[in-house]
Every structure is written in C-alpha cells, then in structure tokens.
Scaffold this active site. Structure first.
Site, PDB file in Angstrom:
ATOM      1  N   ALA A 160      74.822  17.536 -60.174  1.00 40.23           N
ATOM      2  CA  ALA A 160      75.030  16.944 -61.504  1.00 40.23           C
ATOM      3  C   ALA A 160      75.250  17.972 -62.610  1.00 40.23           C
ATOM      4  CB  ALA A 160      73.852  16.049 -61.862  1.00 40.23           C
ATOM      5  N   ALA A 176      81.278  17.268 -61.984  1.00 44.44           N
ATOM      6  CA  ALA A 176      80.268  16.210 -61.835  1.00 44.44           C
ATOM      7  C   ALA A 176      79.862  15.640 -63.193  1.00 44.44           C
ATOM      8  CB  ALA A 176      79.054  16.752 -61.096  1.00 44.44           C
ATOM      9  N   LEU A 223      71.611  21.567 -50.883  1.00 39.24           N
ATOM     10  CA  LEU A 223      72.490  21.353 -49.726  1.00 39.24           C
ATOM     11  C   LEU A 223      72.035  22.141 -48.503  1.00 39.24           C
ATOM     12  CD1 LEU A 223      75.976  21.492 -51.534  1.00 39.24           C
ATOM     13  CD2 LEU A 223      74.891  19.473 -50.546  1.00 39.24           C
ATOM     14  N   ALA A 240      78.936  18.303 -55.175  1.00 37.33           N
ATOM     15  CA  ALA A 240      78.312  19.643 -55.104  1.00 37.33           C
ATOM     16  C   ALA A 240      78.895  20.490 -53.983  1.00 37.33           C
ATOM     17  CB  ALA A 240      76.807  19.503 -54.880  1.00 37.33           C
ATOM     18  N   LYS A 281      85.890  24.797 -47.854  1.00 35.24           N
ATOM     19  CA  LYS A 281      86.357  23.448 -48.196  1.00 35.24           C
ATOM     20  C   LYS A 281      87.082  22.811 -47.007  1.00 35.24           C
ATOM     21  CE  LYS A 281      85.559  21.781 -51.601  1.00 35.24           C
ATOM     22  NZ  LYS A 281      84.270  21.152 -52.007  1.00 35.24           N
ATOM     23  N   SER A 301      86.599  27.714 -62.369  1.00 41.33           N
ATOM     24  CA  SER A 301      88.016  27.404 -62.587  1.00 41.33           C
ATOM     25  C   SER A 301      88.454  27.654 -64.036  1.00 41.33           C
ATOM     26  CB  SER A 301      88.339  25.972 -62.164  1.00 41.33           C
ATOM     27  OG  SER A 301      87.473  25.073 -62.780  1.00 41.33           O
TER      28      SER A 301
HETATM   29  P1  NDP Z   1      80.641  23.983 -60.515  1.00 40.29           P
HETATM   30  O1  NDP Z   1      80.307  25.356 -60.041  1.00 40.29           O
HETATM   31  O2  NDP Z   1      80.663  23.724 -61.961  1.00 40.29           O
HETATM   32  O3  NDP Z   1      79.636  22.951 -59.828  1.00 40.29           O
HETATM   33  C1  NDP Z   1      79.179  23.118 -58.522  1.00 40.29           C
HETATM   34  C2  NDP Z   1      77.924  22.294 -58.343  1.00 40.29           C
HETATM   35  O4  NDP Z   1      77.487  22.418 -56.981  1.00 40.29           O
HETATM   36  C3  NDP Z   1      76.771  22.731 -59.241  1.00 40.29           C
HETATM   37  O5  NDP Z   1      76.117  21.596 -59.727  1.00 40.29           O
HETATM   38  C4  NDP Z   1      75.861  23.482 -58.278  1.00 40.29           C
HETATM   39  O6  NDP Z   1      74.499  23.422 -58.617  1.00 40.29           O
HETATM   40  C5  NDP Z   1      76.101  22.698 -57.002  1.00 40.29           C
HETATM   41  N1  NDP Z   1      75.676  23.463 -55.834  1.00 40.29           N
HETATM   42  C6  NDP Z   1      76.159  24.658 -55.413  1.00 40.29           C
HETATM   43  N2  NDP Z   1      75.462  25.047 -54.328  1.00 40.29           N
HETATM   44  C7  NDP Z   1      74.530  24.096 -54.080  1.00 40.29           C
HETATM   45  C8  NDP Z   1      73.498  23.927 -53.123  1.00 40.29           C
HETATM   46  N3  NDP Z   1      73.244  24.825 -52.184  1.00 40.29           N
HETATM   47  N4  NDP Z   1      72.744  22.803 -53.168  1.00 40.29           N
HETATM   48  C9  NDP Z   1      72.945  21.873 -54.132  1.00 40.29           C
HETATM   49  N5  NDP Z   1      73.897  21.975 -55.084  1.00 40.29           N
HETATM   50  C10 NDP Z   1      74.681  23.078 -55.046  1.00 40.29           C
HETATM   51  O7  NDP Z   1      82.006  23.621 -59.819  1.00 40.29           O
HETATM   52  P2  NDP Z   1      83.107  22.511 -60.141  1.00 40.29           P
HETATM   53  O8  NDP Z   1      82.553  21.426 -60.956  1.00 40.29           O
HETATM   54  O9  NDP Z   1      84.304  23.222 -60.607  1.00 40.29           O
HETATM   55  O10 NDP Z   1      83.405  21.983 -58.659  1.00 40.29           O
HETATM   56  C11 NDP Z   1      82.808  20.794 -58.174  1.00 40.29           C
HETATM   57  C12 NDP Z   1      83.431  20.420 -56.835  1.00 40.29           C
HETATM   58  O11 NDP Z   1      84.840  20.304 -56.990  1.00 40.29           O
HETATM   59  C13 NDP Z   1      83.211  21.435 -55.713  1.00 40.29           C
HETATM   60  O12 NDP Z   1      83.041  20.719 -54.506  1.00 40.29           O
HETATM   61  C14 NDP Z   1      84.520  22.204 -55.680  1.00 40.29           C
HETATM   62  O13 NDP Z   1      84.771  22.760 -54.405  1.00 40.29           O
HETATM   63  C15 NDP Z   1      85.495  21.096 -56.011  1.00 40.29           C
HETATM   64  N6  NDP Z   1      86.751  21.579 -56.569  1.00 40.29           N
HETATM   65  C16 NDP Z   1      86.763  22.250 -57.772  1.00 40.29           C
HETATM   66  C17 NDP Z   1      87.960  22.669 -58.303  1.00 40.29           C
HETATM   67  C18 NDP Z   1      88.046  23.380 -59.625  1.00 40.29           C
HETATM   68  O14 NDP Z   1      89.142  23.851 -59.964  1.00 40.29           O
HETATM   69  N7  NDP Z   1      86.968  23.454 -60.404  1.00 40.29           N
HETATM   70  C19 NDP Z   1      89.229  22.466 -57.588  1.00 40.29           C
HETATM   71  C20 NDP Z   1      89.100  21.732 -56.357  1.00 40.29           C
HETATM   72  C21 NDP Z   1      87.900  21.315 -55.884  1.00 40.29           C
HETATM   73  P3  NDP Z   1      73.750  24.554 -59.501  1.00 40.29           P
HETATM   74  O15 NDP Z   1      74.017  24.199 -60.934  1.00 40.29           O
HETATM   75  O16 NDP Z   1      72.325  24.435 -59.118  1.00 40.29           O
HETATM   76  O17 NDP Z   1      74.389  25.869 -59.116  1.00 40.29           O
END
Ligand code: NDP
Length: 347
Positions: free
Chosen positions: A14, A19, A70, A90, A166, A207
């Site tokens: 979140a 998210a 995770l 996530a 991914k 990103s």
């Molecule tokens: P962010 O880094 O902003 O968000 C990633 C989230 O994943 C954070 O809330 C983070 O939590 C959580 N997370 C990471 N590792 C774990 C773990 N071990 N357990 C639980 N939670 C975890 O990334 P984005 O919002 O940019 O990306 C979100 C999704 O979209 C991802 O799946 C990414 O692969 C996908 N995506 C993103 C793109 C982009 O351009 N941004 C493009 C294509 C896909 P915490 O705050 O605790 O670190």
C-alpha cells in the site's frame, strides 16, 4: 465466496506509488480497502497522504492496514480473509541492480505464490496481478508489434534481475491459476509500461528516477532509449476495470502509451521548465560511452539491451476497457515534473 463482503479489496504494497493511486480510486469508487505494509509504522503518514487525494476525505474510514511481507507466510491469510478481490501490486522495484538477483526474484515470485495461495484458500473471487511490460519485451526480438501473447526470455543474456523477477513471477502465477489449488479463483494481469505521473505524498518511485535525474541535472545527456510512458492514474483505472470486467478473466492487459524517445521527453521538460530557470540536459550520449561506463557500473550495463532497440506494444484491449485513450505523454511528463518539483525532488 460465502460470507465475503461484496466490496472488500486487498491491495498489497500500500505504500507504493502505483498502489496509492489504486487505493484512492477504489475508495472513491465505494470499495472497502485493506492494504498490506511491511511495517505499520508507516500507517499515519500513509493515511494522511491518501486523504489529500480522495474526492471525499471521509472515504478514508473504509481503509485499513495489515502487516505482511512477501518473504514470509505470516499475515497473508489474515490479509485476504473476507476479501472479494485482490490487487497484488507489491514487488521490489530496485533503484540499482542488486548484488544477488534472488533479492528481487524471491519476493516477486515466491511472494506472489504466497498471496495467490492465501487468496484461493480464502475464496477470493478475482485476483489481479501487477506484472510489467518487462515480462513481455525483455530478451526477445522487437521487430514487430508485441502483444499479450508475447513473453520475455528470462534466461536471455542481458536481461536484468528486475525483468527476470517480473517474468518468473508472472509465469509462476499463471501456472498456479491453472492448478487445482487455485480452485475457481479468477485471475487477470496488468502489464504496465514506464509509469510516471503525480505523486500521492512526497516519495518518488524508481520509475520517476529518469525525470528526477533530468530535473536535478544528475545525467550528463540523453542515451538513445525509448520508453512506453503511461500515467499512473490510467494504470490504476485499468487495475479497477480488470478487477470487475467479465471479459478480463484469464487475460493480460498491456498498459502503456506509444514508445517515445528520452530525447523527446527531455525536450518537453526543457520547454516546460525553462520559465522556472531549470535547465534540462538535452544533448545525446552515444552508445559507446554507455558501453564504457557499463564496464564499471552495473546499472548502466542494465540499460544496454534497450539502447537503439525500441519496441511497440499492442495496448488497445486495455484502452477498450477504459473506453478512452491514454493521457497524452507530454502532458504526463509535465505533470510529473510539477509533482516532483512540488515534493522537493528537483534540487
Ligand atoms: P514502489 O517501489 O513505489 O512500490 C513497491 C511496493 O512493493 C512498496 O509498497 C513496497 O513496500 C512493496 N514491497 C517491496 N518488497 C516487498 C516485500 N518483500 N514484502 C512486501 N512488500 C514489498 O513501486 P511501483 O509502485 O512503481 O510498482 C508497483 C508494482 O508495479 C510492482 O509490482 C512493479 O513491478 C510494477 N510495475 C511498475 C512500473 C513502474 O514504472 N513504476 C512499471 C511496470 C510494473 P515498502 O514500502 O515496504 O518498500
């Protein structure tokens, strides 16, 4: 599904950039949302950030948080209990190549399987998984328009740990939903391109790095790279549409705008930022220079397969779900810059 609320959605990760937008759109649409975080210490700040983006601030009362990582089983069955839908967003999105690729691959693949197992056991109706175009375009020829039927080759040389994570995670998810353990749970995938757009709160995501580095003049110039930019609000809207549209079950939705070059992006930024006295580097960096830097720098090495290697994607099914075109990329670039500047990232 017996006993499940008709409207509770679990959103994993979140705190993340995408998210947050998914949560805001779900709350605005009337859903009850449970988010997962690795630590509840972030709760107060996250709630305050989300409130500022809601159409009606009182909707925040329909938002709760639980802890789940995770990398661990703990917390996932409680997280999914009573949820009708799961939005599994996530996944680690590292700024730099990790020393050990498993640091990224394990939470992405094994973590996705954890959430899937818990969701199927809890009778979740539909599970939406946030994959990436990285699971489509990496390590494969790009000499034609790539579609939802195309898959990255995770083992091809030059494919980085994130792209592998991914691809392997999405493959594992499809295998799981084809198994008896998935029972009748429906499954759909969103594969976004390079997601930018306004922040909710002040934390930028990986990103945003490209635009942040240009604004902060942390790059000497622009390599010949293309990205398929898409606005985070469009990506979130696709997540909501895919969650409920009957035809979305069992499908992947490539979610990206047309490929545009970094040079074009830099030009748009330069024009937009000039009145504020921010000068954007727009001169080209040749591939040989990046090859040289890549000898010492793992992150530069990861960019090499994408240099002079554009791709195009068939994204019309996602646009048809939204019943509108994407926000135009120059507008998205300008709004991203404004948001990063307002959040103090342009110094
Ligand atoms: P962010 O880094 O902003 O968000 C990633 C989230 O994943 C954070 O809330 C983070 O939590 C959580 N997370 C990471 N590792 C774990 C773990 N071990 N357990 C639980 N939670 C975890 O990334 P984005 O919002 O940019 O990306 C979100 C999704 O979209 C991802 O799946 C990414 O692969 C996908 N995506 C993103 C793109 C982009 O351009 N941004 C493009 C294509 C896909 P915490 O705050 O605790 O670190």
């Amino acid at each position: 599904m017996q006993g499940n609320s008709p409207s509770t959605v679990l959103v994993t990760g979140a705190t993340g950039f995408i998210a947050r937008h998914v949560i805001v759109q779900l709350l605005d649409a009337g859903f009850t949302v449970r988010g997962t975080v690795r630590s509840l210490r972030s709760e107060a700040a996250l709630r305050a950030d989300l409130e500022t983006a809601l159409q009606d601030r009182t909707c925040i009362q329909r938002f709760t948080l639980v802890e789940a990582d995770l990398n661990r089983d703990k917390g996932w069955s409680e997280a999914v209990a009573g949820c009708r839908y799961v939005q599994h967003v996530a996944s680690p999105v590292p700024m730099q190549a990790p020393k050990n690729p498993e640091e990224v691959i394990r939470p992405a693949r094994d973590g996705t399987l954890r959430v899937l197992r818990a969701a199927a056991a809890a009778g979740v109706e539909r599970f939406v998984y946030t994959s990436s175009v990285s699971a489509v375009v990496s390590g494969v020829p790009r000499n034609r328009v790539l579609t939802a039927d195309d898959w990255s080759d995770a083992e091809a040389s030059g494919v980085g740990p994130y792209e592998r994570s991914k691809t392997l995670a999405e493959r594992a998810a499809w295998t799981f939903v084809g198994s008896a353990e998935a029972d009748v749970m429906q499954f759909a995938v969103v594969n976004p391109g390079a997601v930018i757009g306004p922040l909710i709160g002040t934390e930028a995501s990986t990103s945003h790095e490209l635009i942040r580095k240009l604004l902060a003049r942390e790059v000497p110039g622009i390599p010949d790279l293309c990205v398929a930019v898409v606005d985070v609000r469009d990506v979130a809207a696709v997540h909501l549409a895919v969650m409920t549209a009957p035809e979305a079950n069992g499908r992947r939705y490539l979610t990206a705008g047309p490929s545009c070059s970094l040079r074009d992006i830099a030009q748009v930024l330069a024009q937009h930022c000039a009145p504020r006295g921010i000068r954007i580097p727009v001169w080209p960096i040749p591939k040989w220079l990046i090859q040289l830097v890549a000898v010492f720098d793992k992150t530069a090495a990861l960019a090499l397969p994408d240099i002079n290697n554009p791709f195009s994607l068939e994204c019309s099914p996602a646009m048809q779900l939204l019943r509108r075109p994407w926000r135009p990329w120059p507008e998205v670039v300008r709004e991203t810059a404004d948001s990063l500047i307002a959040a103090g990232h342009a110094r």
